[in-house]
Scaffold this active site. Structure first.
Site, PDB file in Angstrom:
ATOM      1  N   CYS A  78       0.832  -1.210   0.000  1.00 44.89           N
ATOM      2  CA  CYS A  78       0.000   0.000   0.000  1.00 44.89           C
ATOM      3  C   CYS A  78       0.871   1.267   0.000  1.00 44.89           C
ATOM      4  O   CYS A  78       1.465   1.598  -1.021  1.00 44.89           O
ATOM      5  CB  CYS A  78      -0.983  -0.026   1.169  1.00 44.89           C
ATOM      6  SG  CYS A  78      -2.359   1.138   0.972  1.00 44.89           S
ATOM      7  N   HIS A 166      -3.886  -5.134   0.683  1.00 46.00           N
ATOM      8  CA  HIS A 166      -3.330  -5.639   1.950  1.00 46.00           C
ATOM      9  C   HIS A 166      -3.473  -7.153   2.003  1.00 46.00           C
ATOM     10  O   HIS A 166      -4.536  -7.676   2.357  1.00 46.00           O
ATOM     11  CB  HIS A 166      -4.045  -5.000   3.137  1.00 46.00           C
ATOM     12  CG  HIS A 166      -3.699  -3.563   3.352  1.00 46.00           C
ATOM     13  ND1 HIS A 166      -2.621  -3.162   4.111  1.00 46.00           N
ATOM     14  CD2 HIS A 166      -4.278  -2.432   2.875  1.00 46.00           C
ATOM     15  CE1 HIS A 166      -2.542  -1.847   4.108  1.00 46.00           C
ATOM     16  NE2 HIS A 166      -3.532  -1.374   3.369  1.00 46.00           N
ATOM     17  N   GLU A 168      -2.198  -9.107   4.134  1.00 46.16           N
ATOM     18  CA  GLU A 168      -2.106  -9.613   5.501  1.00 46.16           C
ATOM     19  C   GLU A 168      -3.458  -9.777   6.190  1.00 46.16           C
ATOM     20  O   GLU A 168      -3.558 -10.476   7.189  1.00 46.16           O
ATOM     21  CB  GLU A 168      -1.204  -8.703   6.341  1.00 46.16           C
ATOM     22  CG  GLU A 168      -1.749  -7.296   6.597  1.00 46.16           C
ATOM     23  CD  GLU A 168      -1.410  -6.286   5.517  1.00 46.16           C
ATOM     24  OE1 GLU A 168      -1.436  -5.069   5.803  1.00 46.16           O
ATOM     25  OE2 GLU A 168      -1.124  -6.708   4.383  1.00 46.16           O
TER      26      GLU A 168
END
Length: 508
Positions: A78, A166, A168
């Site tokens: 990001c 993202h 994660e």
């Protein structure tokens, strides 16, 4: 030990990146972007986190990319991706519509090492207000979504990558696969970091660091201090003395039960009954911070007094875990104090001791895995988190022994009920709160005017965020009935259905 370095630009998701890397059995560390650690042969790759900032801001966080590029594999997430593009002269502009939420990859280079095994239409999670407007050589777009042309890129001739989404977060359904592609396939990490390796290396380090010195450690009955104690004991044996203080604010029978379990583990434990000192310190205090500080100061005094009975102590053992360390060296320094942390400060300065923290590189779930590998009983390892100030912050208002007794009885009924109904292990934390209000009730033919208690049960990964647990109505009805019938002084039970945020887990 191989490791991945994560440079934190302030994202709320940075710890999640670390957790995903560690789930791959690869060790990693988080460091603020402005405190880059020494980079040696143990470092296998670098990840740049997201950020709440925009690269277009005057004081946007920056790092010298020449420290990493072409030397280690590099992944920007990001803001990290936008920062690398921005530093190479490409425009990063405000998105026409802030892109927050689910998106789908509509096209990608399946042959690219970062995108290997990713599915067409794979769901990813976007959270950004800026967009990389366009890229050209040597930057090569390797993935796009319907609204974001540059969802991922690679710099040609380098193992340098950027992704706008993202991976994660769990909403990126193949995010773990992408992180594995970077960490294992691109960085070449061996995936050999586990509990056994941690125990072996930590015990060796402790033996070298402490030698024949004596260590004193304060036990709380919780997971972190218990695992820290067993690790240190494994390294230095009888040179460790543990102190377990009864502050009068523990759960029902907890002091006796926990003390017995510790002695069954072979630890040298001193139990200290200090209820009177704590009750005296809390007399007429109602404000939450005042109560916390009084408890903290009293603990330091009691612990210091007991420690001085042990000759030649040179070290203070603590159960500090990695989130506490990250918080203390975060990008903008420690967060605004919502409440004093339950870990007691002030001891090292007062006692002139060196500090040893064997768990300060582990997350909570990793601490439990280490504890399991050490053979610690599940009664301790699976114990719900319990606040350092104990029931003092679950009794709203001033503290008296009578109020503590009422809450201990209520709490015992609630916790034992969860265990009997096989609900305890599916709840991250549960407890009861004694409210400073009374309500009208009817028992038999008599009118009552007695206390209200609130029950609280939440699910969470690490306590940073939490949702209230949808306990079965039948269970809540039975528990409420049992509390009102058995605990004198309570005639009403309510259930807290607030999530964190905006509420906190504890009421004070």
């Amino acid at each position: 030990m191989e490791k991945i370095i994560i440079l934190d630009f302030g994202s709320q998701y940075t710890q999640l990146i670390a957790r995903r890397v560690r789930e791959l059995n690869v060790y990693c560390e988080i460091h603020p972007f402005n405190k880059v650690p020494a980079l040696d042969a143990q470092v296998k790759g670098i990840i740049l986190s997201g950020s709440p900032c925009s690269v277009r801001e005057k004081d946007a966080p920056e790092v010298d990319l020449s420290l990493f590029r072409k030397k280690w594999p590099l992944l920007g997430v990001c803001y990290g991706a936008q920062f690398m593009a921005h530093k190479n002269g490409f425009e990063v502009l405000p998105s026409t519509i802030r892109e927050y939420g689910r998106a789908r990859i509509t096209s990608f280079q399946a042959s690219n090492k970062l995108m290997a095994g990713i599915s067409q239409g794979s769901q990813v999670w976007m959270s950004h207000g800026d967009t990389i407007s366009q890229l050209s050589a040597p930057f090569q777009i390797i993935a796009s979504t319907e609204t974001v042309q540059c969802a991922a890129y690679q710099i040609e001739g380098e193992e340098t990558y950027g992704i706008q989404f993202h991976p994660e977060v769990t909403h990126s359904l193949e995010g773990k696969a992408l992180i594995k592609n970077f960490v294992v396939n691109i960085c070449g990490c061996r995936q050999d970091w586990n509990s056994s390796i941690f125990i072996e290396s930590t015990v060796a380090d402790l033996k070298q660091k402490i030698g024949q010195d004596k260590v004193v450690l304060g036990l709380s009955g919780g997971v972190d201090s218990s695992v820290a104690a067993v690790l240190i004991h494994k390294a230095i044996g009888a040179n460790l003395t543990c102190i377990f203080v009864d502050n009068g604010l523990l759960r029902k029978n907890e002091f006796e039960e926990v003390l017995a379990s510790y002695q069954g583990m072979g630890l040298n434990v001193i139990g200290v009954d200090a209820k009177k000192q704590f009750y005296d310190a809390l007399h007429n205090l109602s404000e939450p911070e005042a109560k916390r500080k009084a408890i903290g100061k009293t603990f330091i005094d009691v612990f210091d007094q007991e420690s001085h009975k042990i000759q030649d102590v040179k070290w203070l053992g603590q159960g500090t875990i990695y989130p506490d360390v990250i918080e203390s060296v975060s990008v903008k320094g420690p967060s605004v104090t919502i409440k004093s942390h339950h870990n007691v400060g002030g001891l090292p300065d007062k006692m002139k001791l060196k500090v040893v923290e064997p768990l300060n590189t582990l997350f909570k779930d990793e601490v439990r895995l280490v504890g399991k590998a050490l053979g610690i009983d599940d009664k301790i390892l699976k114990r719900h988190p319990f606040p350092g100030p104990g029931l003092a912050i679950r009794i709203l208002g001033d503290i008296t022994p009578q109020k503590v007794q009422i809450l201990q009885e209520v709490d015992a009924i609630f916790i034992n009920g969860l265990k009997k109904s096989n609900l305890y292990d599916s709840v991250w934390q549960a407890g009861a709160i004694l409210l400073p209000v009374k309500s009208v009730g009817v028992m038999g033919d008599e009118r009552t005017y007695e206390n209200v208690v609130a029950l609280r049960a939440v699910s969470s990964m690490d306590g940073m965020t939490a949702d209230w647990v949808h306990l079965p109505y039948e269970f809540l009805a039975d528990i409420s009935n049992e509390i009102i019938n058995r605990v004198k002084g309570v005639n009403r039970v309510v259930y807290d259905i607030s999530s964190k945020p905006p509420a906190t887990i504890e009421w004070e």
